[in-house]
Design a protein around this motif. Structure first.
Motif: not given
Length: 656
Positions: A300-302, A324-326, A352-355
């Motif tokens: 789910c985190g790939d 839900c962002l990996p 914030s870093s994932r977005i």
């Protein structure tokens, strides 16, 4: 002979009381009670006669048996007479209904009316509410029309309690495209789930709400089948922790055979990105209550699976990815661009870093609606600032947008900083501030950017300044600010010279209110000179220059928002004490006088809600604007000292 005579008698009675014309177009039917009374009187007479005969032979066994046989036979014959009369009565009623105006409608027109009734009053599977199905109980004609149209029974919604109703509707729908929206609950939910797999081949929309681990075997039987007609699929889990789907029954849901699927939505379900159908999707929504970590299901985190899914959905119009962002998106990804030329709405929630890193990979139209809710992972706000250039790049395009409506929420406590913007001005002069826990699908703003978890209030101020510089707000007409902490609002919005409506909430906005209505510079000079009373002559006081800082600031602030027409104040204290420029009432009152004197910039409407202000001061402000609204609350205005200038404005509350 008795059966024939009884029928003839019934027929003669009917013919004498219900005459018809030769063309059989006019029917006169006696009251139903008269027909029943005539038939039952005959039956009672025959039963009484047989009973009297039975009493005379009661001591003879053979005669008794013969009498019982005769009475039983006579009862059966009379029951046939009653059935015949009832059928005749029903026939007359059916012929009578045939002459009513609505019965003249063709069956397809009547079915179309039922179709609208289905959407207005759908059948509910909870309780005894049959909804539109009650129309089928009116007459036989209506019932037959409804039974002949299978599409009327294809909309199944509500709860899983009434399994008999759901089963009957599925049977009557036959092969019509099904629209199912069911809340599963208890053991009845399992029974209902077992009904759906045989019908999944002709199901058009399927929404399942509230399933838990108990129901997932039944759900697997549904998405493990081919769904050639499925257009909308939604699965919502009400559990606090997301439910992982480790073995969906194949590589892709519905065996990869869902060519018409356009909307795919999951809530609180952890599913590998590779198992989500792709290709024809226009809406993809994956929602989790908390952000996933490396400890969750690895697939789910790939990141590669997510990129592969998005890259194979170029027709997406709505993309919602909440928590839900990996985790791999915390690092700078490889140089790869994902094009979404039709995307109209993007909603991202998470770190914030994932977005930020996902935004760098996307190429979107400038007209895309952005809803970005970011959480800071560290004690520093530096990583949050990196998001602003990525967002600014998305706003640039051949057709740049200009926002006309802006809302700002800034709290010095633990609440997040939020900025909302829209290209249209709201119909109401008062903007409603929504909570951040509200469903973002209900928010009509075209741009929403919020930050949570910022360690210091100064970080929020820096971010707000960066956001205001990034957004195209030079043509702003409506501005709404809710703040508990103060900052230099004038510097942020001094370029918004076309602003016509301003709404401010909270004591943190008092500095902006003062800038709107600053006393004249001469008042400041007189106040400064009063401190030197008795030490200098009048000539020397007149020759004393005014402090440059005060005069310059007063002149600059007096011209902010020159086109302002509507002002709304909420949560302010007009009895502020120990402020260098006087209490807030003095500033606003004198500023309104100054604006009223200037014919080019009078204030048209003033609204005061939940403010600390006395009734006399509210009336004084009322006299300076064309339209005045006040909630009547005096708050905690404890100022008792009234100067001569204020006494001139304290009017009788009963005066105009």
């Amino acid at each position: 002979m008795k059966r024939v005579s009884g029928r003839r008698q019934a027929q003669s009675t009917t013919s004498s009381t219900s005459p018809t014309t030769d063309n059989d177009t006019t029917v006169h039917i006696p009251p139903e009670s008269d027909v029943q009374a005539s038939v039952f009187s005959q039956v009672f007479a025959r039963v009484e006669s047989s009973f009297n005969h039975f009493r005379t032979v009661i001591h003879d066994p053979d005669a008794r048996v013969a009498a019982i046989y005769a009475i039983d036979k006579d009862i059966n014959e009379q029951l046939e007479v009653i059935d015949t009369a009832r059928q005749l009565l029903h026939s007359h009623l059916a012929r009578l209904n045939a002459f009513t105006p609505i019965s003249v409608l063709p069956p397809e027109v009547l079915a179309r009316i039922f179709y609208f009734l289905v959407f207005k009053d759908p059948a509910c599977s909870r309780g005894q509410n049959l909804g539109w199905i009650r129309a089928t109980h009116v007459c036989q004609f209506w019932r037959q029309v409804a039974l002949d149209d299978s599409s009327l029974w294809a909309t199944i919604s509500g709860f899983s309690e009434n399994t008999e109703l759901i089963s009957e509707m599925l049977a009557r729908a036959r092969n019509a495209p099904l629209d199912i929206d069911i809340h599963l609950d208890g053991m009845s939910g399992l029974e209902v789930l077992r009904m759906f797999p045989p019908h999944i081949s002709h199901t058009r929309e399927l929404r399942l709400h509230g399933p838990s681990f108990l129901y997932f075997r039944g759900v697997r039987c549904i998405y493990g089948r081919e769904a050639p007609a499925l257009e909308y699929f939604e699965l919502r889990v009400s559990a606090n922790s997301p439910i992982p789907v480790r073995n969906p029954g194949g590589t892709i849901l519905f065996k990869g055979q869902a060519p018409r699927l356009r909307t795919f939505s999951l809530s609180q379900v952890l599913m590998p990105w590779s198992h989500i159908p792709r290709g024809q999707l226009t809406q993809l929504k994956i929602v989790l209550f908390k952000e996933i970590s490396t400890a969750d299901v690895p697939s789910c985190g790939d990141l590669n699976q997510l990129i592969g899914l998005l890259d194979n959905c170029p027709g997406l119009e709505v993309l919602v990815l909440e928590n839900c962002l990996p985790p791999q998106l915390t690092e700078i990804p490889h140089d790869q661009t994902i094009h979404f030329p039709r995307l109209s709405r993007l909603c991202l929630v998470g770190s914030s870093s994932r977005i930020t890193n996902l935004m760098k990979m996307l190429k979107l139209p400038s007209s895309t609606r952005f809803h970005l809710h970011c959480a800071s992972e560290t004690s520093s706000a530096h990583n949050v600032h990196l998001l602003l250039p990525a967002v600014s790049a998305q706003l640039q395009g051949p057709a740049p947008i200009e926002f006309k409506n802006l809302g700002v929420t800034l709290d010095c406590m633990d609440h997040p900083l939020a900025v909302t913007a829209s290209t249209s001005v709201p119909a109401s002069r008062i903007r409603k501030f929504q909570g951040f826990e509200d469903d973002m699908d209900d928010d009509d703003d075209e741009f929403v950017l919020s930050f949570d978890g910022l360690p210091e209030f100064g970080h929020r101020i820096d971010l707000l300044e960066g956001v205001c510089k990034m957004l195209p707000i030079s043509n702003l007409e409506f501005l709404s600010i809710s703040a508990s902490g103060s900052l230099n609002w004038v510097e942020l919005f001094k370029r918004c010279t076309k602003l016509t409506t301003l709404q401010v909430i909270g004591h943190g906005t008092s500095s902006l209110v003062r800038a709107l209505a600053t006393p004249k510079v001469t008042n400041t000079r007189r106040s400064w000179n009063c401190k030197r009373k008795g030490r200098e002559s009048r000539d020397s006081r007149d020759s004393t220059p005014v402090q440059p800082a005060r005069s310059t600031a007063g002149h600059a602030q007096a011209h902010i928002f020159p086109k302002l027409k509507f002002l709304s104040l909420k949560g302010l204290d007009f009895s502020e004490k120990e402020h260098p420029s006087g209490i807030l009432f003095d500033v606003v009152e004198k500023g309104l006088r100054q604006r009223k004197a200037e014919s080019k910039a009078p204030l048209r409407m003033l609204r005061i809600d939940n403010c600390a202000i006395s009734a006399r001061r509210a009336i004084a402000l009322h006299m300076l604007v064309q339209e005045f609204h006040w909630d009547g609350k005096e708050g905690f205005d404890e100022c008792e000292d009234v100067d001569d200038d204020e006494l001139e404005l304290e009017l009788d509350p009963g005066s105009d």
